[in-house]
Enzyme design. Structure first.
Site, PDB file in Angstrom:
ATOM      1  N   GLU A  50       1.879  24.927  10.307  1.00  0.00           N
ATOM      2  CA  GLU A  50       2.686  25.328  11.456  1.00  0.00           C
ATOM      3  C   GLU A  50       1.847  25.585  12.713  1.00  0.00           C
ATOM      4  O   GLU A  50       1.753  26.709  13.207  1.00  0.00           O
ATOM      5  CB  GLU A  50       3.535  26.559  11.130  1.00  0.00           C
ATOM      6  N   HIS A  76       4.628  20.467  20.668  1.00  0.00           N
ATOM      7  CA  HIS A  76       5.008  21.800  21.139  1.00  0.00           C
ATOM      8  C   HIS A  76       4.158  22.259  22.314  1.00  0.00           C
ATOM      9  O   HIS A  76       4.566  22.144  23.464  1.00  0.00           O
ATOM     10  CB  HIS A  76       4.917  22.786  19.970  1.00  0.00           C
ATOM     11  N   GLU A 131       0.652  29.305  12.540  1.00  0.00           N
ATOM     12  CA  GLU A 131       1.517  30.446  12.217  1.00  0.00           C
ATOM     13  C   GLU A 131       1.387  30.868  10.760  1.00  0.00           C
ATOM     14  O   GLU A 131       1.735  31.998  10.400  1.00  0.00           O
ATOM     15  CB  GLU A 131       2.976  30.146  12.566  1.00  0.00           C
ATOM     16  N   HIS A 152       1.065  26.004  16.442  1.00  0.00           N
ATOM     17  CA  HIS A 152       1.853  26.330  17.636  1.00  0.00           C
ATOM     18  C   HIS A 152       0.973  26.263  18.882  1.00  0.00           C
ATOM     19  O   HIS A 152       0.865  25.229  19.521  1.00  0.00           O
ATOM     20  CB  HIS A 152       2.523  27.695  17.478  1.00  0.00           C
TER      21      HIS A 152
END
Length: 289
Positions: free
Chosen positions: A262, A223, A279, A264
Site C-alpha cells: 500500500e 496516487h 501504509e 501512498h
C-alpha cells in the site's frame, strides 16, 4: 534505471501515509491511524511524536524556516513541527477536512480543505484566509507551480485549479472523464498530476496545454507525485509499485518489496534518493543508479 531498496520498519501495523524530506535531510512520515508523526535521521534513528488519537495526520510539506507541516484530516487542524518535536497548531473551520499542503512562493502555507471546497492560506503569523473552489470539487493535493501560482487537483471535478497568491482562481478541465486527479508536483517547467481514476499521468504546461500518459496497467491507481532531477516519481497504490515518468513522458515502473504494501506518499531528497510511505507499516528508500 536500476534501483536498490532499503526498508525501515517505523510502525507496528498499518500507519505510514505521507512523507517529506526536510531542509536538514531528515525524513518525516505521518502515522495516520495512530495519530502521530515520525522523524527518521540519516543514522537510522526514528523518533515518534504523538499528535492526537483522532487527528489522522495526512499529507506533509517542508515549510519555510526548516519546519515540517502536516494536515490533520480527522480534527480540522494543520500543525508545524520542528526537528526537536515542538509543535504549533492552526485550527481551520469545523468539517473542513484539510488534506493537501505546500509552501507557497509568498512565505505562506497553502492547504486544501477537501470537504469544504476551499483552499486555506496560512500566513507566518498564523492568520488564515481562504479561497473558494467549485462546489463539490473536492480539492485534493496542491503544489507551487513554475509560474508563481498554486495549482490544485479537483478530484471530483476532473480538473485542476490555478490560484494566484492574490486569490484569483482559474479552473482547467482535464481531457478524460473520470480522471479523478490526486497527487500533483511541479518539475521540468510543467505540472504533473496523477489521474487515479484513469490510470494515467498528465503533464500540464503553464499555458494549460495538457498531455496524458497512460500507465501500462490502467488499474494501478496512481496516487502521490514528487518531482526528481529527470522526471517525476509516483506511487501505484493498487499494485504495490512505484513509477518514474521522464520529462518527455517515458515511464519506468518498479515492484516494491513484497513484505511491504500500500504505497501512498512519495518524496525525493536533495541527494536524489526516493522515499515511499507504505501504509502496511514501513518506509522504503529507493537508491537509484
Amino acid at each position: 534505471m536500476e534501483v536498490e531498496f532499503t526498508r525501515f520498519d517505523i510502525a507496528d501495523g498499518p500507519d505510514p501515509y505521507g512523507v517529506v524530506v526536510a531542509d536538514d535531510a531528515a525524513v518525516w512520515v505521518t502515522l495516520v491511524h495512530s495519530g502521530a508523526v515520525a522523524r527518521l535521521t540519516g543514522d537510522g534513528r526514528c523518533t515518534r511524536h504523538p499528535v492526537d488519537a483522532v487527528s489522522r495526520p495526512s499529507v506533509l510539506a517542508a515549510g519555510h524556516g526548516g519546519a515540517a507541516w502536516f494536515t490533520r484530516t480527522g480534527d480540522d487542524r494543520v500543525t508545524s513541527v520542528t526537528a526537536d518535536g515542538v509543535m504549533t497548531t492552526v485550527e481551520l473551520g469545523s468539517g473542513s477536512g484539510p488534506f493537501g499542503i505546500c509552501a507557497g512562493p509568498d512565505d505562506a502555507m497553502w492547504v486544501t480543505e477537501s470537504t469544504a471546497d476551499r483552499v486555506a492560506r496560512i500566513d507566518a503569523d498564523g492568520s488564515v484566509g481562504s479561497v473558494a473552489m467549485p462546489a463539490g470539487s473536492f480539492p485534493s493535493f496542491i503544489t507551487a507551480g513554475p509560474d508563481g501560482a498554486l495549482w490544485v487537483t479537483l478530484n471530483r471535478a476532473d480538473a485542476v485549479a490555478r490560484i494566484t497568491t492574490a486569490g484569483e482562481v482559474t479552473v482547467h478541465g482535464l481531457p478524460t472523464s473520470g480522471a479523478a486527479p490526486v497527487g500533483i508536483a511541479a518539475g521540468g517547467g510543467a505540472l504533473w498530476c496523477a489521474e487515479i481514476g484513469a490510470g494515467q499521468l498528465v503533464r500540464i504546461e503553464p499555458d494549460c496545454t495538457t498531455t496524458e500518459f497512460s500507465l501500462p496497467d490502467t488499474t494501478a491507481r496512481p496516487h502521490a507525485v514528487a518531482a526528481g532531477a529527470y522526471g517525476c516519481w509516483f506511487t501505484e497504490w493498487a499494485v504495490n509499485r512505484v513509477g518514474h515518468i521522464g520529462w518527455s513522458g517515458e515511464i519506468e515502473e518498479f515492484d516494491l518489496p513484497a513484505s511491504a504494501s500500500e504505497p501512498h506518499g512519495v518524496a525525493v531528497g536533495p541527494d536524489g534518493q526516493v522515499w515511499v510511505a507504505m501504509e502496511s507499516g514501513a518506509l522504503v528508500r529507493l537508491s537509484c543508479r
